[in-house]
Design a protein around this motif. Structure first.
Motif, mmCIF file in Angstrom:
data_model
loop_
_atom_site.group_PDB
_atom_site.id
_atom_site.type_symbol
_atom_site.label_atom_id
_atom_site.label_comp_id
_atom_site.label_asym_id
_atom_site.label_seq_id
_atom_site.Cartn_x
_atom_site.Cartn_y
_atom_site.Cartn_z
ATOM 1 N N ALA A 93 0.159 -13.509 -25.859
ATOM 2 C CA ALA A 93 0.265 -12.724 -24.627
ATOM 3 C C ALA A 93 1.662 -12.854 -24.038
ATOM 4 O O ALA A 93 1.828 -13.038 -22.842
ATOM 5 C CB ALA A 93 -0.788 -13.192 -23.633
ATOM 6 N N ALA A 94 2.685 -12.795 -24.886
ATOM 7 C CA ALA A 94 4.054 -12.915 -24.392
ATOM 8 C C ALA A 94 4.457 -11.642 -23.665
ATOM 9 O O ALA A 94 4.086 -10.539 -24.043
ATOM 10 C CB ALA A 94 5.004 -13.161 -25.560
ATOM 11 N N LYS A 95 5.212 -11.832 -22.584
ATOM 12 C CA LYS A 95 5.670 -10.671 -21.824
ATOM 13 C C LYS A 95 6.746 -9.936 -22.619
ATOM 14 O O LYS A 95 7.606 -10.557 -23.226
ATOM 15 C CB LYS A 95 6.264 -11.134 -20.484
ATOM 16 C CG LYS A 95 5.212 -11.576 -19.489
ATOM 17 C CD LYS A 95 5.815 -12.212 -18.263
ATOM 18 C CE LYS A 95 6.493 -11.229 -17.379
ATOM 19 N NZ LYS A 95 6.970 -11.842 -16.128
ATOM 20 N N ARG A 96 6.681 -8.657 -22.604
ATOM 21 C CA ARG A 96 7.671 -7.835 -23.296
ATOM 22 C C ARG A 96 8.861 -7.624 -22.367
ATOM 23 O O ARG A 96 8.693 -7.245 -21.205
ATOM 24 C CB ARG A 96 7.043 -6.487 -23.678
ATOM 25 C CG ARG A 96 7.968 -5.529 -24.343
ATOM 26 C CD ARG A 96 8.194 -5.929 -25.766
ATOM 27 N NE ARG A 96 8.959 -4.877 -26.411
ATOM 28 C CZ ARG A 96 9.592 -5.061 -27.529
ATOM 29 N NH1 ARG A 96 9.532 -6.198 -28.144
ATOM 30 N NH2 ARG A 96 10.276 -4.089 -28.068
ATOM 31 N N ILE A 97 10.038 -7.873 -22.865
ATOM 32 C CA ILE A 97 11.247 -7.658 -22.079
ATOM 33 C C ILE A 97 11.527 -6.162 -22.074
ATOM 34 O O ILE A 97 11.764 -5.560 -23.121
ATOM 35 C CB ILE A 97 12.444 -8.421 -22.667
ATOM 36 C CG1 ILE A 97 12.164 -9.913 -22.668
ATOM 37 C CG2 ILE A 97 13.699 -8.103 -21.900
ATOM 38 C CD1 ILE A 97 13.207 -10.729 -23.381
ATOM 39 N N THR A 98 11.467 -5.563 -20.905
ATOM 40 C CA THR A 98 11.692 -4.122 -20.829
ATOM 41 C C THR A 98 13.114 -3.799 -20.405
ATOM 42 O O THR A 98 13.677 -2.801 -20.825
ATOM 43 C CB THR A 98 10.723 -3.466 -19.840
ATOM 44 O OG1 THR A 98 10.849 -4.108 -18.573
ATOM 45 C CG2 THR A 98 9.295 -3.584 -20.334
ATOM 46 N N SER A 99 13.669 -4.626 -19.579
ATOM 47 C CA SER A 99 15.053 -4.405 -19.174
ATOM 48 C C SER A 99 15.601 -5.711 -18.627
ATOM 49 O O SER A 99 14.861 -6.638 -18.340
ATOM 50 C CB SER A 99 15.146 -3.312 -18.104
ATOM 51 O OG SER A 99 14.520 -3.768 -16.922
ATOM 52 N N SER A 100 16.888 -5.764 -18.472
ATOM 53 C CA SER A 100 17.520 -6.962 -17.943
ATOM 54 C C SER A 100 17.293 -7.020 -16.437
ATOM 55 O O SER A 100 17.512 -6.034 -15.733
ATOM 56 C CB SER A 100 19.019 -6.932 -18.249
ATOM 57 O OG SER A 100 19.652 -8.027 -17.645
ATOM 58 N N SER A 101 16.862 -8.164 -15.962
ATOM 59 C CA SER A 101 16.657 -8.318 -14.526
ATOM 60 C C SER A 101 17.903 -8.891 -13.865
ATOM 61 O O SER A 101 17.889 -9.197 -12.689
ATOM 62 C CB SER A 101 15.460 -9.229 -14.263
ATOM 63 O OG SER A 101 15.728 -10.514 -14.775
ATOM 64 N N ASN A 160 12.498 -4.080 -31.986
ATOM 65 C CA ASN A 160 11.335 -4.649 -32.675
ATOM 66 C C ASN A 160 10.061 -4.271 -31.930
ATOM 67 O O ASN A 160 10.073 -4.071 -30.721
ATOM 68 C CB ASN A 160 11.454 -6.176 -32.743
ATOM 69 C CG ASN A 160 12.612 -6.615 -33.610
ATOM 70 O OD1 ASN A 160 12.920 -5.983 -34.602
ATOM 71 N ND2 ASN A 160 13.260 -7.697 -33.214
ATOM 72 N N PRO A 161 8.939 -4.202 -32.668
ATOM 73 C CA PRO A 161 7.673 -3.872 -31.993
ATOM 74 C C PRO A 161 7.234 -5.016 -31.071
ATOM 75 O O PRO A 161 7.614 -6.176 -31.267
ATOM 76 C CB PRO A 161 6.687 -3.682 -33.145
ATOM 77 C CG PRO A 161 7.289 -4.400 -34.298
ATOM 78 C CD PRO A 161 8.775 -4.363 -34.107
ATOM 79 N N ALA A 162 6.427 -4.668 -30.093
ATOM 80 C CA ALA A 162 5.959 -5.664 -29.136
ATOM 81 C C ALA A 162 5.071 -6.701 -29.826
ATOM 82 O O ALA A 162 5.127 -7.883 -29.509
ATOM 83 C CB ALA A 162 5.194 -4.990 -28.002
#
Length: 166
Positions: free
Chosen positions: A2-10, A45-47
């Motif tokens: 259940a790792a969080k997917r990095i969608t953008s740089s915070s 890479n895929p989630a």
């Protein structure tokens, strides 16, 4: 997993860029390019990793029980994924400490500024040096002025003593 997917740089790159000195801009730009490339590769890479088709391997591998053994061993493996926010509490405490240090420094600075403004006001309200008499200087600066009863430069009167011993 259940790792969080990095969608953008915070991270706020623009805010950091404002604080970078001119002579370090090339280093900053190179670092930002590396970070952006890393993020781009991560997002390519895929989630979730592709699922293994265990049935296909069970039909293909001639050794009985080998695929089941591999599958059991594979499912036992758990790779720990570090939490992205594991240091967030510590960073928040450091930020609060820095803010309190800054507030304390500002308060001390305001006190110093107030004292210095009083000194400036006292100096500006003095009689100009060209117009000041010895008495005026004594009244305004008694700690530096000559004594009016015994006008000598030093308090111990050593300037008034004759050098030849008489």
């Amino acid at each position: 997993m259940a790792a969080k997917r990095i969608t953008s740089s915070s991270f706020n790159w623009a805010k950091l860029a404002e604080r970078i000195p001119e002579h370090q801009k090339p280093t900053y730009t190179a670092f930002k390019v590396k970070s952006d490339n890393y993020l781009r590769r991560m997002l390519a890479n895929p989630a979730q990793p592709p699922q293994i088709d265990w049935q296909h391997y069970a039909n293909t591998v001639p050794i009985p029980g080998l695929v089941d053994s591999f599958r059991a061993q594979y499912e036992k493996v758990k790779i720990p994924v570090p939490s992205i926010d594991s240091a967030q509490n510590e960073l928040n405490q450091l930020e609060k400490q820095a803010e309190s240090d800054i507030a304390k420094f500002k308060q001390e600075s305001e006190q110093r500024i107030s004292g210095l403004k009083q000194q400036i006001h006292a100096i500006e309200s003095m009689i100009p040096v060209k117009l000041m008499t010895m008495e005026d200087f004594y009244v305004s600066n008694p700690e530096f002025a000559q004594k009016m009863k015994n006008p000598t430069v030093l308090d111990d009167g050593s300037e008034n003593k004759p050098k030849d011993g008489h």
